[in-house]
Design a protein around this motif. Structure first.
Motif, short mmCIF file in Angstrom:
data_model
loop_
_atom_site.label_atom_id
_atom_site.label_comp_id
_atom_site.label_asym_id
_atom_site.label_seq_id
_atom_site.Cartn_x
_atom_site.Cartn_y
_atom_site.Cartn_z
N GLY A 168 3.62 -7.01 -4.06
CA GLY A 168 2.16 -6.94 -4.17
C GLY A 168 1.42 -7.59 -3.04
O GLY A 168 0.19 -7.59 -3.01
N GLU A 169 2.15 -8.17 -2.09
CA GLU A 169 1.44 -8.84 -1.02
C GLU A 169 0.86 -7.87 -0.01
O GLU A 169 0.08 -8.25 0.84
CB GLU A 169 2.38 -9.81 -0.28
CG GLU A 169 2.75 -11.04 -1.09
CD GLU A 169 3.97 -10.81 -1.91
OE1 GLU A 169 5.02 -11.39 -1.60
OE2 GLU A 169 3.89 -10.03 -2.88
N LYS A 170 1.24 -6.63 -0.10
CA LYS A 170 0.71 -5.66 0.84
C LYS A 170 -0.77 -5.39 0.51
O LYS A 170 -1.22 -5.69 -0.58
CB LYS A 170 1.53 -4.38 0.77
CG LYS A 170 2.96 -4.56 1.19
CD LYS A 170 3.63 -3.26 1.49
CE LYS A 170 5.11 -3.42 1.75
NZ LYS A 170 5.40 -4.45 2.75
N PRO A 171 -1.52 -4.80 1.43
CA PRO A 171 -2.93 -4.54 1.14
C PRO A 171 -3.09 -3.78 -0.17
O PRO A 171 -2.32 -2.90 -0.48
CB PRO A 171 -3.37 -3.69 2.32
CG PRO A 171 -2.45 -4.03 3.41
CD PRO A 171 -1.14 -4.33 2.76
N GLN A 172 -4.10 -4.13 -0.91
CA GLN A 172 -4.34 -3.51 -2.19
C GLN A 172 -5.50 -2.52 -2.09
O GLN A 172 -6.44 -2.74 -1.33
CB GLN A 172 -4.63 -4.59 -3.23
CG GLN A 172 -3.46 -5.54 -3.41
CD GLN A 172 -3.61 -6.41 -4.63
OE1 GLN A 172 -4.66 -6.49 -5.23
NE2 GLN A 172 -2.54 -7.10 -4.98
N GLN A 190 -0.53 -9.27 -12.20
CA GLN A 190 0.10 -8.33 -11.29
C GLN A 190 1.37 -7.82 -11.95
O GLN A 190 2.18 -8.60 -12.46
CB GLN A 190 0.43 -8.95 -9.95
CG GLN A 190 1.00 -7.96 -8.96
CD GLN A 190 1.51 -8.63 -7.70
OE1 GLN A 190 2.66 -9.05 -7.62
NE2 GLN A 190 0.63 -8.78 -6.73
N PHE A 229 -8.14 -13.02 -10.05
CA PHE A 229 -6.86 -12.42 -10.38
C PHE A 229 -6.48 -12.68 -11.83
O PHE A 229 -6.53 -13.82 -12.30
CB PHE A 229 -5.80 -12.99 -9.44
CG PHE A 229 -4.40 -12.59 -9.75
CD1 PHE A 229 -3.52 -13.48 -10.35
CD2 PHE A 229 -3.94 -11.32 -9.46
CE1 PHE A 229 -2.21 -13.12 -10.64
CE2 PHE A 229 -2.64 -10.94 -9.74
CZ PHE A 229 -1.77 -11.84 -10.33
N VAL A 240 -7.20 5.10 -6.65
CA VAL A 240 -7.01 4.42 -7.92
C VAL A 240 -8.12 4.84 -8.87
O VAL A 240 -9.30 4.83 -8.51
CB VAL A 240 -7.03 2.89 -7.74
CG1 VAL A 240 -6.91 2.19 -9.08
CG2 VAL A 240 -5.92 2.45 -6.79
N PHE A 251 -8.39 -0.61 -4.30
CA PHE A 251 -9.09 -0.87 -5.54
C PHE A 251 -9.68 0.38 -6.17
O PHE A 251 -10.08 1.32 -5.49
CB PHE A 251 -10.23 -1.87 -5.29
CG PHE A 251 -9.75 -3.29 -5.15
CD1 PHE A 251 -9.25 -3.75 -3.95
CD2 PHE A 251 -9.77 -4.14 -6.24
CE1 PHE A 251 -8.79 -5.05 -3.83
CE2 PHE A 251 -9.31 -5.44 -6.13
CZ PHE A 251 -8.82 -5.90 -4.93
N GLY A 252 -9.73 0.34 -7.49
CA GLY A 252 -10.44 1.35 -8.24
C GLY A 252 -11.91 1.01 -8.34
O GLY A 252 -12.33 -0.06 -7.88
#
Lengths: 114, 107
Positions: free
Chosen positions: A99-103, A48, A45, A4, A105-106
């Protein structure tokens, strides 16, 4: 894949100005989320987006807005900046699906409002 | 209200000692919980998620629905484990993070 990416890395603005932050997700990821991280706290948050539609919004004022483009990149806009908006803004993308899957990050954009 | 609590801001242990980072959550639905880690000068990255029940870098975490906890454990801490750890609760259209625990492993 570079992961990201976010731009710019740092930004200085004055109160009342407007700012646009940009995020490019990992290739193939369709969901993008935005977070605000104030020093000493965990990420909070903001939004999303999935398939260009807003799927969730955190407890932030209407001065905060976002959008997602057909290529799944995203922009976060903040109007009428306040000193309290100074923070690290994180973007995260997740794999196809909800969006519940692992995110992932940038590196974040550090915004300073003077 | 949905909430994630990490009661310890700072945790310091010696190398080789066991470590436990506490996480408690408040959520009426079926929780999906994660641990994220941020090493110095690096981006936030996923450490593990409760669904996969895996061990990453020697860390494990068990979801205890009765106690609404998802504590992170490692039997023998290493100096390279020093980092900021965040517990996170994922819901539809939302994700809540705890305030984080800074773990320092001393030689």
């Amino acid at each position: 894949d570079a992961g990201v990416t976010q731009s710019p890395t740092h930004l200085i603005k004055t109160r009342g100005q407007q700012v646009t932050l940009r995020c490019s997700p990992i290739s193939g990821h369709k969901s993008v989320s935005w977070y605000q991280q104030v020093l000493g706290q965990g990420p909070q948050f903001i939004f999303q987006y999935y398939e260009k539609e807003e799927r969730g919004r955190g407890n932030f004022p209407d001065r905060f807005s976002a959008r997602q483009f057909p290529n799944y990149s995203s922009e976060l806009n903040v109007n009428a900046l306040l000193l309290g908006d100074s923070a690290l803004y994180l973007c995260a993308s997740s794999s196809p699906g909800t969006g519940e899957k692992p995110q992932y990050f940038g590196p974040g954009t550090r915004l300073l409002v003077l | 209200a949905q909430r994630v609590t990490q009661p310890e801001k700072l945790l310091s242990v010696f190398k080789g000692a066991p470590v436990e980072l506490k996480c408690n959550y408040s959520y009426s639905g079926s929780p999906e919980l994660f641990w994220y880690v941020q090493y110095s000068r690096q981006r936030l990255q996923l450490l593990l998620r409760h669904i996969s029940r895996e061990s990453i870098k020697g860390f494990t975490a068990d979801l205890n629905k009765g106690e609404t906890s998802f504590h992170l454990k490692k039997p023998f801490a290493q100096e390279e484990d020093s980092a900021m750890y965040y517990c996170a609760l994922s819901m539809i259209g939302d994700m809540r993070f705890g305030a984080g625990t800074r773990l320092t492993v001393k030689p």
